[in-house]
Design an enzyme around this catalytic site. Structure first.
Site, PDB file in Angstrom:
ATOM      1  N   CYS A 151       9.596  -7.232 -54.102  1.00  0.00           N
ATOM      2  CA  CYS A 151      10.627  -7.398 -55.128  1.00  0.00           C
ATOM      3  C   CYS A 151       9.954  -7.245 -56.488  1.00  0.00           C
ATOM      4  O   CYS A 151       9.198  -8.112 -56.913  1.00  0.00           O
ATOM      5  CB  CYS A 151      11.300  -8.765 -55.008  1.00  0.00           C
TER       6      CYS A 151
ATOM      7  N   GLU B 231      15.740  -2.304 -55.105  1.00  0.00           N
ATOM      8  CA  GLU B 231      14.734  -1.794 -54.179  1.00  0.00           C
ATOM      9  C   GLU B 231      14.909  -0.283 -54.059  1.00  0.00           C
ATOM     10  O   GLU B 231      16.023   0.229 -54.182  1.00  0.00           O
ATOM     11  CB  GLU B 231      14.869  -2.471 -52.814  1.00  0.00           C
TER      12      GLU B 231
END
Length: 353
Positions: free
Chosen positions: A2, A116
């Protein structure tokens, strides 16, 4: 993994998002907080941590920099927030940078969503991941403090990650540890020495959704609602011109292969036959000829003998008529022309003699 998130929550909404009962907990350095749709390591973000001398219910809203700088880092070293912005849950109790933080330095990070990237060859397509009902996501995190050579104290944190859920694996093999309810946030923020391991697992609920967004948000300077605006991806057949040519090349290869195979077939049909089969075919052909021309067989049995003189007489030219022997279409034409003009020619001179 992340490395990008959306954190545009108001400061008052963050404790409630983390399931804290106190409506207005004490805060620290919140003047540094700048809400953003595109935060990355090095940004100041609010976290919820326990108070140093209180029970699990006592918490502080503390603004820290994303990207852990361990306290044992040299004071003269320039901080690198991209070096430890994530911590793998499988090894946090093994690495010295994280192991010493587990007992008392666990914290919560609240965001609306995170980004992402899906790899497609040399290209990367970003996706925005969030809860379907729009409620904030709460991540498990660890924090530390470091003092530089000037005596300034810098508080930083890292987000704990785990393996991806079954529904998320197509996009990436890692995801942040998402604490989806009050029990899980209490467990992580509490003082238990081993109970925290129960929450370090993938988030498998179906209310986590995602959609593609503009690749422009890959730049940290790109900010605003455009970061989370859903886009329509092009059809797979039109995404890359290289795929078009590779497909054409495959088709032409198939055609060449077919031609090659056909040439092999022709070669096989032109191979010499077996001698016995060729003899049989020749015998059949001779029988057909003999049945069609019966007199030819008799002619071959009784050969005709010609007299040499007769043959010589037939083959010897007749010099009495030179015009006939030496005549050709061109000469005949010239002779006719001479007759019309009534002029003597060389042929007529020798003919008279």
């Amino acid at each position: 993994m992340c490395g990008r998130a959306r954190c545009s929550l108001r400061a008052d909404d963050i404790p409630r998002a983390c399931h804290r009962t106190l409506p207005h907990p004490p805060s620290l350095h919140m003047d540094r907080y700048r809400p953003s749709y595109n935060v990355s390591p090095g940004f100041d973000m609010p976290v919820i941590r326990r108070e140093d001398s209180s029970n699990s219910e006592g918490c502080v809203l503390h603004c820290m920099k994303w990207g852990l700088i361990p306290s044992f880092t040299k004071k003269t070293e320039k901080p690198d927030h991209y070096k430890m912005f994530n911590a793998r849950s499988e090894s946090i109790d093994e690495k010295a940078s994280f192991r010493r933080l587990i007992p008392k330095n666990r914290c919560l990070v609240a965001v609306e969503g995170f980004y992402e990237w899906k790899k497609d060859g040399s290209k990367k397509q970003p996706y925005y991941i969030h809860f379907k009902d729009g409620r904030p996501l709460v991540f498990a995190a660890l924090y530390d403090s470091w003092q530089n050579s000037a005596g300034e104290t810098l508080c930083t944190f890292t987000i704990v990650t785990t393996s991806s859920s079954s529904a998320f694996q197509w996009l990436h093999d890692r995801m942040p540890v998402i604490l989806g309810d009050k029990d899980s946030t209490d467990t992580w923020l509490g003082s238990s020495a081993s109970g925290y391991k129960n929450v370090l697992k993938p988030y498998e609920a179906s209310d986590l959704v995602w959609y593609p967004v503009t690749p422009s948000m890959g730049k940290p300077s790109f900010d605003g609602p455009e970061c989370i605006k859903e886009i329509q991806l092009k059809a797979e057949g039109n995404t890359s011109i290289s795929k078009f040519f590779s497909r054409k090349g495959a088709e032409s290869g198939d055609v060449r292969q077919e031609k090659k195979l056909s040439s092999y077939e022709i070669i096989e049909t032109e191979l010499p036959k077996d001698p016995s089969e060729e003899a049989k075919a020749e015998k059949v052909e001779n029988d057909l000829k003999s049945s069609a021309c019966p007199h030819s067989q008799d002619a071959t049995k009784v050969p005709v003998k010609r007299d040499y003189d007769m043959f010589s007489a037939d083959s010897k030219p007749d010099w009495t008529n030179n015009d006939k022997v030496r005549s050709n279409p061109i000469k005949k034409k010239e002779k006719g022309k001479a007759g019309d003009d009534k002029q003597a020619t060389l042929f007529s001179y020798f003919g008279k003699r």
